[in-house]
Scaffold this active site. Sequence first.
Site, mmCIF file in Angstrom:
data_model
loop_
_atom_site.group_PDB
_atom_site.id
_atom_site.type_symbol
_atom_site.label_atom_id
_atom_site.label_comp_id
_atom_site.label_asym_id
_atom_site.label_seq_id
_atom_site.Cartn_x
_atom_site.Cartn_y
_atom_site.Cartn_z
ATOM 1 C CD GLU A 141 -2.922 -1.182 0.135
ATOM 2 O OE1 GLU A 141 -3.329 -0.149 -0.288
ATOM 3 O OE2 GLU A 141 -3.087 -2.462 -0.688
ATOM 4 C CD1 TRP B 290 -0.608 -1.067 -3.938
ATOM 5 C CD2 TRP B 290 -1.258 0.097 -6.060
ATOM 6 N NE1 TRP B 290 -1.251 -1.894 -5.099
ATOM 7 C CE2 TRP B 290 -1.436 -1.278 -6.487
ATOM 8 C CE3 TRP B 290 -1.434 1.237 -7.025
ATOM 9 C CZ2 TRP B 290 -1.936 -1.486 -7.379
ATOM 10 C CZ3 TRP B 290 -1.739 0.755 -8.318
ATOM 11 C CH2 TRP B 290 -2.207 -0.655 -8.752
ATOM 12 C CG ASN C 14 -8.596 0.932 -0.191
ATOM 13 O OD1 ASN C 14 -8.608 2.083 -0.823
ATOM 14 N ND2 ASN C 14 -7.995 -0.352 -0.885
ATOM 15 C CD1 TRP D 221 -13.572 8.739 -15.134
ATOM 16 C CD2 TRP D 221 -12.409 9.618 -13.608
ATOM 17 N NE1 TRP D 221 -12.673 9.398 -15.670
ATOM 18 C CE2 TRP D 221 -11.840 9.933 -14.855
ATOM 19 C CE3 TRP D 221 -11.745 10.304 -12.075
ATOM 20 C CZ2 TRP D 221 -10.698 10.899 -14.926
ATOM 21 C CZ3 TRP D 221 -10.558 11.125 -12.454
ATOM 22 C CH2 TRP D 221 -10.199 11.309 -13.802
ATOM 23 C CD1 TRP E 271 -12.243 8.803 -6.470
ATOM 24 C CD2 TRP E 271 -13.759 8.171 -7.881
ATOM 25 N NE1 TRP E 271 -13.188 8.920 -5.855
ATOM 26 C CE2 TRP E 271 -14.231 8.152 -6.559
ATOM 27 C CE3 TRP E 271 -14.625 7.549 -8.704
ATOM 28 C CZ2 TRP E 271 -15.750 8.012 -6.131
ATOM 29 C CZ3 TRP E 271 -15.699 7.281 -8.434
ATOM 30 C CH2 TRP E 271 -16.514 7.780 -7.066
#
Length: 471
Positions: free
Chosen positions: A281, A284, A348, A366, A389
């Site tokens: 994470e 990311w 999340n 979006w 998104w």
Amino acid sequence: MIVIWFRADLRTTDNPALTRAYELSNQLKCPIVAIYISSSSQWELHGMGHARVDFEYRSVAALSTSLSALNIPLKLIDIPLYADVPTGLLAWCANHGVTHLLANRQYEWNEVERDRSCHRLLRGNAIVIEWFHDQCLVAPDLLRTQDGGFYTVFTPYKKKLIKHLLDQPIGVFSVLSPAKNDSNFVSDPMPKQFGAYAPTPHLHDEWPAGEEAASGRLLEFCNDDVVSYREQRDFPSKKATSQLAAYLAVGAVSVRQCWLASLRAEDLRTMGDGVETWQNELIWRDFYRHVMVGYPRISRNQPFQLKTLHIQWRNDVDGFKAWCEGQTGFPIVDAAMRCLNATGWMHNRLRMIVAMFLVKDLLIDWRWGELYFADQLIDFDLASNNGGWQWSASTGTDAVPYFRIFNPVLQSQKFDPEGSFIRQWVPELRHCTAAQIHQPLPVDAPNYVSPIVNHKLAREATLLAFKAIQN
């Protein structure tokens, strides 16, 4: 005089620019003064909401206290728009005899343009200005593909980053002692608020501000929860995530501190799956900044995959309003949105579910959802919010394939099997059984809203809309 300009790095611990300020202060025998520039009108243009700006406000107040312990005054400058920052900053520096200005970099488009203008103007007026990388484990423009480009797929980027960290392990900067300060400056009192942004006191207990609170949360997570993170992180009714994103967003804790804490946690345990999953994470987060630097259009309201500009969105205003208010008739979606609206935060897994629902079930652009999250989230961060998104919308780098569409009922059954989270946020369904509670139109729930869309039919319409732009 040496000035450090605090931005998304609101801490005194492990701060590259502040550490460099100490070095220069010792070399040049000059005092250190800190500044913080509030730009509330620009934040409004960016869609930032009250919860996020109030957390920023409280983090600046906490920073002022931390700096006072180091004998460094914090001066507050209000320049509502970024376009006016360069001239305003130059005037302030000229009025106070500033010779050096130090700051940690920001990577969003408007911030980069602001800083370039500041650099040119200050350098042109004989002020030395130095910039430092701070927000990432590795500078976001450092790791490149074999042909010199930016990575657009996570896994190769992750492998390259981990190899880099093995070859060049990161550390944190030494703890600083009180500085020698013979300036006449004293810290400015905090204003009542930043611009038109109102305080959000109902969030203060759950989200205490400052680096001490951030460090405590990091320590607690690594001591208690990281070991089970892989198995528990997708269940919103469990306290299984770090909830550090808000602190990372304002820089009350550094990603280096998080990474080293994860390594210490791994050393203390034979099981490393939870630690490794959490480290993913953190990577990311780096990856989304890497992409934002390489493809700045994503911070200018554009998709990474430009062909998706041609999708024929339905953009149903009533459907969007129902989604925002948690009145879609899909229990897990409504519970998640009501939680967001009340707490300024969303788990999340739920972010993925509600984003997929907005885009793939309602066929709404979006960017509408991205902006709503920016307005509501206390942990709003452009790179991570945009990356999430665009992943869900199948418009970004390494995004979920457009034909992969979450079934909200199946997601609910898998990740809230007993309906505990739904019951907490959708009181109309509290009496429903675990078998009933996930379904649109649950049995014996007359006060619950009817579903605003048929998932099966919506899925077919979305597939057609995406197929129409392929090649």
